[in-house]
Design a protein around this motif. Structure first.
Motif, PDB file in Angstrom:
ATOM      1  N   ALA A  74      35.756  53.989  26.715  1.00  0.00           N
ATOM      2  CA  ALA A  74      35.295  55.162  26.691  1.00  0.00           C
ATOM      3  C   ALA A  74      34.299  55.631  27.654  1.00  0.00           C
ATOM      4  O   ALA A  74      34.223  55.245  28.084  1.00  0.00           O
ATOM      5  N   LEU A  75      34.651  56.974  27.343  1.00  0.00           N
ATOM      6  CA  LEU A  75      33.371  58.121  28.911  1.00  0.00           C
ATOM      7  C   LEU A  75      32.443  57.338  29.187  1.00  0.00           C
ATOM      8  O   LEU A  75      31.834  56.944  29.764  1.00  0.00           O
ATOM      9  N   GLN A  76      31.421  57.163  27.698  1.00  0.00           N
ATOM     10  CA  GLN A  76      29.957  56.559  27.579  1.00  0.00           C
ATOM     11  C   GLN A  76      29.637  55.232  28.041  1.00  0.00           C
ATOM     12  O   GLN A  76      28.772  54.858  28.335  1.00  0.00           O
ATOM     13  N   ALA A  77      30.390  54.570  27.785  1.00  0.00           N
ATOM     14  CA  ALA A  77      30.630  53.515  27.885  1.00  0.00           C
ATOM     15  C   ALA A  77      30.568  52.562  29.028  1.00  0.00           C
ATOM     16  O   ALA A  77      30.985  52.621  30.541  1.00  0.00           O
ATOM     17  N   LYS A  78      29.356  51.459  29.328  1.00  0.00           N
ATOM     18  CA  LYS A  78      29.450  50.811  30.008  1.00  0.00           C
ATOM     19  C   LYS A  78      30.745  49.159  30.933  1.00  0.00           C
ATOM     20  O   LYS A  78      30.863  49.501  29.943  1.00  0.00           O
ATOM     21  N   CYS A  79      30.521  49.733  32.199  1.00  0.00           N
ATOM     22  CA  CYS A  79      31.662  48.893  32.648  1.00  0.00           C
ATOM     23  C   CYS A  79      31.004  47.092  32.033  1.00  0.00           C
ATOM     24  O   CYS A  79      29.739  47.329  31.877  1.00  0.00           O
ATOM     25  N   ALA A  80      32.027  46.544  32.333  1.00  0.00           N
ATOM     26  CA  ALA A  80      31.401  44.828  32.456  1.00  0.00           C
ATOM     27  C   ALA A  80      32.419  44.120  32.799  1.00  0.00           C
ATOM     28  O   ALA A  80      33.941  44.393  32.458  1.00  0.00           O
ATOM     29  N   MET A  81      32.203  42.767  33.918  1.00  0.00           N
ATOM     30  CA  MET A  81      33.307  42.372  34.347  1.00  0.00           C
ATOM     31  C   MET A  81      33.285  40.868  32.979  1.00  0.00           C
ATOM     32  O   MET A  81      34.703  40.675  33.729  1.00  0.00           O
ATOM     33  N   GLY A  82      32.587  40.573  32.649  1.00  0.00           N
ATOM     34  CA  GLY A  82      33.443  39.494  31.478  1.00  0.00           C
ATOM     35  C   GLY A  82      34.021  39.740  30.634  1.00  0.00           C
ATOM     36  O   GLY A  82      33.455  39.226  29.276  1.00  0.00           O
ATOM     37  N   THR A  83      34.947  40.562  30.589  1.00  0.00           N
ATOM     38  CA  THR A  83      36.027  41.854  29.238  1.00  0.00           C
ATOM     39  C   THR A  83      37.512  40.999  29.907  1.00  0.00           C
ATOM     40  O   THR A  83      37.346  41.204  31.432  1.00  0.00           O
ATOM     41  N   THR A  84      37.915  41.504  28.717  1.00  0.00           N
ATOM     42  CA  THR A  84      38.907  42.003  29.269  1.00  0.00           C
ATOM     43  C   THR A  84      40.077  43.226  30.241  1.00  0.00           C
ATOM     44  O   THR A  84      39.264  44.438  29.319  1.00  0.00           O
ATOM     45  N   TYR A  85      40.686  42.691  31.387  1.00  0.00           N
ATOM     46  CA  TYR A  85      41.231  44.358  32.220  1.00  0.00           C
ATOM     47  C   TYR A  85      42.771  44.619  31.846  1.00  0.00           C
ATOM     48  O   TYR A  85      43.097  43.417  31.500  1.00  0.00           O
ATOM     49  N   ASP A  86      43.135  45.242  31.633  1.00  0.00           N
ATOM     50  CA  ASP A  86      44.453  46.006  31.063  1.00  0.00           C
ATOM     51  C   ASP A  86      45.500  46.045  32.361  1.00  0.00           C
ATOM     52  O   ASP A  86      46.438  45.325  32.114  1.00  0.00           O
ATOM     53  N   TYR A  87      44.767  45.448  33.734  1.00  0.00           N
ATOM     54  CA  TYR A  87      45.789  45.982  34.773  1.00  0.00           C
ATOM     55  C   TYR A  87      45.862  45.352  35.709  1.00  0.00           C
ATOM     56  O   TYR A  87      44.244  45.799  36.156  1.00  0.00           O
ATOM     57  N   TRP A  88      46.062  44.742  36.440  1.00  0.00           N
ATOM     58  CA  TRP A  88      46.033  44.109  37.627  1.00  0.00           C
ATOM     59  C   TRP A  88      46.614  44.373  38.966  1.00  0.00           C
ATOM     60  O   TRP A  88      47.863  44.548  38.536  1.00  0.00           O
ATOM     61  N   GLY A  89      46.316  44.337  40.161  1.00  0.00           N
ATOM     62  CA  GLY A  89      46.581  44.731  41.441  1.00  0.00           C
ATOM     63  C   GLY A  89      46.857  43.003  42.097  1.00  0.00           C
ATOM     64  O   GLY A  89      46.567  42.300  41.466  1.00  0.00           O
ATOM     65  N   GLN A  90      47.760  43.144  42.885  1.00  0.00           N
ATOM     66  CA  GLN A  90      48.101  42.080  43.807  1.00  0.00           C
ATOM     67  C   GLN A  90      47.508  40.962  44.281  1.00  0.00           C
ATOM     68  O   GLN A  90      47.245  40.147  44.951  1.00  0.00           O
ATOM     69  N   GLY A  91      45.924  41.715  45.077  1.00  0.00           N
ATOM     70  CA  GLY A  91      44.968  41.582  45.922  1.00  0.00           C
ATOM     71  C   GLY A  91      44.862  41.605  47.422  1.00  0.00           C
ATOM     72  O   GLY A  91      46.276  42.031  47.512  1.00  0.00           O
ATOM     73  N   THR A  92      44.305  41.546  48.161  1.00  0.00           N
ATOM     74  CA  THR A  92      43.944  41.553  49.500  1.00  0.00           C
ATOM     75  C   THR A  92      42.749  40.500  50.367  1.00  0.00           C
ATOM     76  O   THR A  92      42.235  40.349  48.986  1.00  0.00           O
ATOM     77  N   GLN A  93      43.391  39.919  51.191  1.00  0.00           N
ATOM     78  CA  GLN A  93      43.371  38.628  51.307  1.00  0.00           C
ATOM     79  C   GLN A  93      41.238  39.126  52.134  1.00  0.00           C
ATOM     80  O   GLN A  93      41.727  40.329  52.939  1.00  0.00           O
ATOM     81  N   VAL A  94      40.216  38.563  52.097  1.00  0.00           N
ATOM     82  CA  VAL A  94      39.485  38.683  52.935  1.00  0.00           C
ATOM     83  C   VAL A  94      39.004  37.036  53.506  1.00  0.00           C
ATOM     84  O   VAL A  94      38.842  36.867  52.403  1.00  0.00           O
ATOM     85  N   THR A  95      39.049  37.273  55.160  1.00  0.00           N
ATOM     86  CA  THR A  95      38.524  36.195  55.800  1.00  0.00           C
ATOM     87  C   THR A  95      36.882  36.182  56.121  1.00  0.00           C
ATOM     88  O   THR A  95      37.596  37.428  57.348  1.00  0.00           O
TER      89      THR A  95
END
Length: 126
Positions: free
Chosen positions: A102-123
């Motif tokens: 929802a528009l006003q919902a706060k974000c959370a990291m400890g929850t399920t996400y719908d779509y993911w990228g492939q990632g980028t390496q940081v060294t």
């Protein structure tokens, strides 16, 4: 075709900076909260930061507070992670992910996400 494509990773010396980008296609980021996650070798994936649809009150892992900043540019359908004062322990593959909320919902990291990228390496290394 729905895609999240991360870029901007690379090799940087301790104390340096990088800006990661997550460009979306096939979906409109306006409708999603966005998270950045990372996974280091031999470790579980962890949440780094997230930002709500409105952009208000982003969240950060304690380990990156004061050093990383998440931002979104809905016009460009892109999200950024600005990383400063990088440390060797920041070395990991960084992923972006989106979650319909929802528009006003706060974000959370400890929850399920719908779509993911492939990632980028940081060294981070001298």
């Amino acid at each position: 075709q729905l895609q999240l494509v991360e870029s901007g990773g690379g090799l940087v010396q301790p104390g340096g900076s990088l800006r990661l980008s997550c460009a979306a296609s096939g979906l409109t980021l306006d409708y999603y909260a966005i998270g950045w996650f990372r996974q280091a070798p031999g470790k579980e994936r962890e949440g780094v930061s997230c930002i709500s649809r409105s952009g208000a009150s982003p969240n950060y892992a304690d380990s990156v507070k004061g050093r990383f900043t998440i931002s979104r540019d809905n016009a460009k359908n892109t999200v950024f992670l600005h990383m400063n004062s990088l440390k060797p322990e920041d070395t990991a593959i960084y992923y972006c992910a989106v979650r319909g909320t929802a528009l006003q919902a706060k974000c959370a990291m400890g929850t399920t996400y719908d779509y993911w990228g492939q990632g980028t390496q940081v060294t981070v290394s001298s």
